[in-house]
Write a protein that holds these residues in place. Structure first.
Motif, PDB file in Angstrom:
ATOM      1  N   THR A  43     -22.784  49.745 -42.759  1.00 55.97           N
ATOM      2  CA  THR A  43     -23.177  49.523 -44.154  1.00 55.97           C
ATOM      3  C   THR A  43     -24.517  48.805 -44.243  1.00 55.97           C
ATOM      4  N   ALA A  44     -25.169  48.977 -45.377  1.00 53.97           N
ATOM      5  CA  ALA A  44     -26.445  48.286 -45.622  1.00 53.97           C
ATOM      6  C   ALA A  44     -26.239  46.772 -45.699  1.00 53.97           C
ATOM      7  N   GLU A  45     -25.102  46.349 -46.225  1.00 51.21           N
ATOM      8  CA  GLU A  45     -24.838  44.918 -46.349  1.00 51.21           C
ATOM      9  C   GLU A  45     -24.746  44.253 -44.970  1.00 51.21           C
ATOM     10  N   PHE A  46     -24.095  44.915 -44.027  1.00 52.64           N
ATOM     11  CA  PHE A  46     -23.968  44.352 -42.686  1.00 52.64           C
ATOM     12  C   PHE A  46     -25.314  44.358 -41.963  1.00 52.64           C
ATOM     13  N   ARG A  47     -26.083  45.435 -42.133  1.00 51.86           N
ATOM     14  CA  ARG A  47     -27.414  45.473 -41.512  1.00 51.86           C
ATOM     15  C   ARG A  47     -28.289  44.348 -42.053  1.00 51.86           C
ATOM     16  N   GLU A  48     -28.193  44.063 -43.349  1.00 49.44           N
ATOM     17  CA  GLU A  48     -28.958  42.967 -43.938  1.00 49.44           C
ATOM     18  C   GLU A  48     -28.491  41.618 -43.385  1.00 49.44           C
ATOM     19  N   LEU A  49     -27.191  41.465 -43.183  1.00 50.49           N
ATOM     20  CA  LEU A  49     -26.668  40.229 -42.594  1.00 50.49           C
ATOM     21  C   LEU A  49     -27.244  40.022 -41.194  1.00 50.49           C
ATOM     22  N   ARG A  50     -27.253  41.071 -40.393  1.00 49.90           N
ATOM     23  CA  ARG A  50     -27.813  40.951 -39.042  1.00 49.90           C
ATOM     24  C   ARG A  50     -29.301  40.657 -39.086  1.00 49.90           C
ATOM     25  N   ARG A  51     -30.022  41.271 -40.016  1.00 46.91           N
ATOM     26  CA  ARG A  51     -31.462  41.007 -40.136  1.00 46.91           C
ATOM     27  C   ARG A  51     -31.712  39.555 -40.507  1.00 46.91           C
ATOM     28  N   ARG A  52     -30.956  39.042 -41.492  1.00 50.76           N
ATOM     29  CA  ARG A  52     -31.138  37.655 -41.916  1.00 50.76           C
ATOM     30  C   ARG A  52     -30.825  36.682 -40.785  1.00 50.76           C
ATOM     31  N   THR A  53     -29.849  37.008 -39.977  1.00 48.99           N
ATOM     32  CA  THR A  53     -29.508  36.140 -38.850  1.00 48.99           C
ATOM     33  C   THR A  53     -30.634  36.155 -37.827  1.00 48.99           C
ATOM     34  N   ARG A  54     -31.125  37.341 -37.498  1.00 53.03           N
ATOM     35  CA  ARG A  54     -32.212  37.449 -36.511  1.00 53.03           C
ATOM     36  C   ARG A  54     -33.487  36.759 -36.962  1.00 53.03           C
ATOM     37  N   VAL A  55     -33.776  36.802 -38.261  1.00 54.45           N
ATOM     38  CA  VAL A  55     -35.018  36.209 -38.772  1.00 54.45           C
ATOM     39  C   VAL A  55     -35.098  34.727 -38.423  1.00 54.45           C
ATOM     40  N   PHE A  56     -33.971  34.041 -38.439  1.00 50.01           N
ATOM     41  CA  PHE A  56     -33.993  32.616 -38.101  1.00 50.01           C
ATOM     42  C   PHE A  56     -33.698  32.377 -36.626  1.00 50.01           C
ATOM     43  N   VAL A  57     -32.664  32.998 -36.120  1.00 49.41           N
ATOM     44  CA  VAL A  57     -32.156  32.666 -34.791  1.00 49.41           C
ATOM     45  C   VAL A  57     -33.148  33.004 -33.692  1.00 49.41           C
ATOM     46  N   LEU A  58     -33.734  34.164 -33.709  1.00 51.29           N
ATOM     47  CA  LEU A  58     -34.631  34.566 -32.626  1.00 51.29           C
ATOM     48  C   LEU A  58     -35.829  33.618 -32.480  1.00 51.29           C
ATOM     49  N   PRO A  59     -36.595  33.360 -33.543  1.00 48.36           N
ATOM     50  CA  PRO A  59     -37.710  32.413 -33.379  1.00 48.36           C
ATOM     51  C   PRO A  59     -37.240  30.999 -33.026  1.00 48.36           C
ATOM     52  N   ALA A  60     -36.114  30.571 -33.583  1.00 51.48           N
ATOM     53  CA  ALA A  60     -35.627  29.219 -33.302  1.00 51.48           C
ATOM     54  C   ALA A  60     -35.228  29.075 -31.838  1.00 51.48           C
ATOM     55  N   VAL A  61     -34.514  30.047 -31.307  1.00 54.95           N
ATOM     56  CA  VAL A  61     -34.085  29.980 -29.906  1.00 54.95           C
ATOM     57  C   VAL A  61     -35.296  30.052 -28.979  1.00 54.95           C
ATOM     58  N   LEU A  62     -36.197  30.979 -29.248  1.00 55.27           N
ATOM     59  CA  LEU A  62     -37.383  31.093 -28.389  1.00 55.27           C
ATOM     60  C   LEU A  62     -38.235  29.819 -28.435  1.00 55.27           C
ATOM     61  N   GLY A  63     -38.419  29.280 -29.622  1.00 57.66           N
ATOM     62  CA  GLY A  63     -39.196  28.051 -29.758  1.00 57.66           C
ATOM     63  C   GLY A  63     -38.545  26.872 -29.055  1.00 57.66           C
ATOM     64  N   PHE A  64     -37.240  26.718 -29.242  1.00 58.48           N
ATOM     65  CA  PHE A  64     -36.563  25.585 -28.625  1.00 58.48           C
ATOM     66  C   PHE A  64     -36.530  25.715 -27.110  1.00 58.48           C
ATOM     67  N   LEU A  65     -36.250  26.920 -26.594  1.00 56.74           N
ATOM     68  CA  LEU A  65     -36.239  27.099 -25.142  1.00 56.74           C
ATOM     69  C   LEU A  65     -37.614  26.846 -24.528  1.00 56.74           C
ATOM     70  N   THR A  66     -38.654  27.283 -25.218  1.00 57.20           N
ATOM     71  CA  THR A  66     -40.013  27.032 -24.739  1.00 57.20           C
ATOM     72  C   THR A  66     -40.277  25.534 -24.686  1.00 57.20           C
ATOM     73  N   TRP A  67     -39.919  24.816 -25.732  1.00 57.72           N
ATOM     74  CA  TRP A  67     -40.106  23.366 -25.804  1.00 57.72           C
ATOM     75  C   TRP A  67     -39.307  22.669 -24.701  1.00 57.72           C
ATOM     76  N   TYR A  68     -38.052  23.061 -24.516  1.00 58.02           N
ATOM     77  CA  TYR A  68     -37.194  22.432 -23.512  1.00 58.02           C
ATOM     78  C   TYR A  68     -37.705  22.720 -22.097  1.00 58.02           C
ATOM     79  N   LEU A  69     -38.017  23.980 -21.817  1.00 53.82           N
ATOM     80  CA  LEU A  69     -38.493  24.327 -20.472  1.00 53.82           C
ATOM     81  C   LEU A  69     -39.846  23.686 -20.149  1.00 53.82           C
ATOM     82  N   THR A  70     -40.678  23.546 -21.171  1.00 49.61           N
ATOM     83  CA  THR A  70     -41.951  22.852 -20.970  1.00 49.61           C
ATOM     84  C   THR A  70     -41.705  21.405 -20.575  1.00 49.61           C
TER      85      THR A  70
END
Length: 135
Positions: A43-70
């Protein structure tokens, strides 16, 4: 049975008439009344839910892991930099280590706020797909 004559551009449903020529919206449940997860996933509603989750989670995880590993790499390979004094006996390593806790708290708070405003309403929309009354 004769159909009512309506002004151009106005449908019977818009006027509150019951129509039998339009199929009801699909209930995304199986024969036993359980959610049909494969249908929900498409459904379009579920695809939108996954998009909204990725919009925050992906940059946040990448940023935090970069900061921690640094921080970890600097602790291991830049001992001279990390041992630099900031105030009294407090060095750069201690300050950056404490900032790890601060950044974790900030990230958690930001995600909780984002989830409340963006993700939770979309979760409700997906759940509504299976909670509709049967016709």
């Amino acid at each position: 049975m004769a159909k009512a004559i309506l002004p151009p551009g106005e449908s019977r449903r818009a006027r509150g008439f019951a129509t039998f020529d339009e199929p009801p919206p699909p209930l995304l449940v199986d024969g036993a009344g359980r959610p049909d997860f494969a249908a929900i996933r498409d459904t379009a509603e579920f695809r939108e839910l996954r998009r909204r989750t990725r919009v925050f989670v992906l940059p946040a995880v990448l940023g935090f892991l970069t900061w921690y590993l640094t921080y970890v790499l600097a602790s291991a390979y830049a001992a001279e930099f990390m041992s630099g004094k900031v105030v009294g006996e407090i060095n750069v390593g201690v300050v950056l280590g404490l900032l790890q806790f601060v950044s974790t708290l900030a990230l958690t708070t930001a995600y909780a706020r984002y989830a409340r405003r963006q993700i939770d309403p979309q979760v409700a929309a997906v759940r509504a797909l299976t909670a509709q009354e049967r016709p």
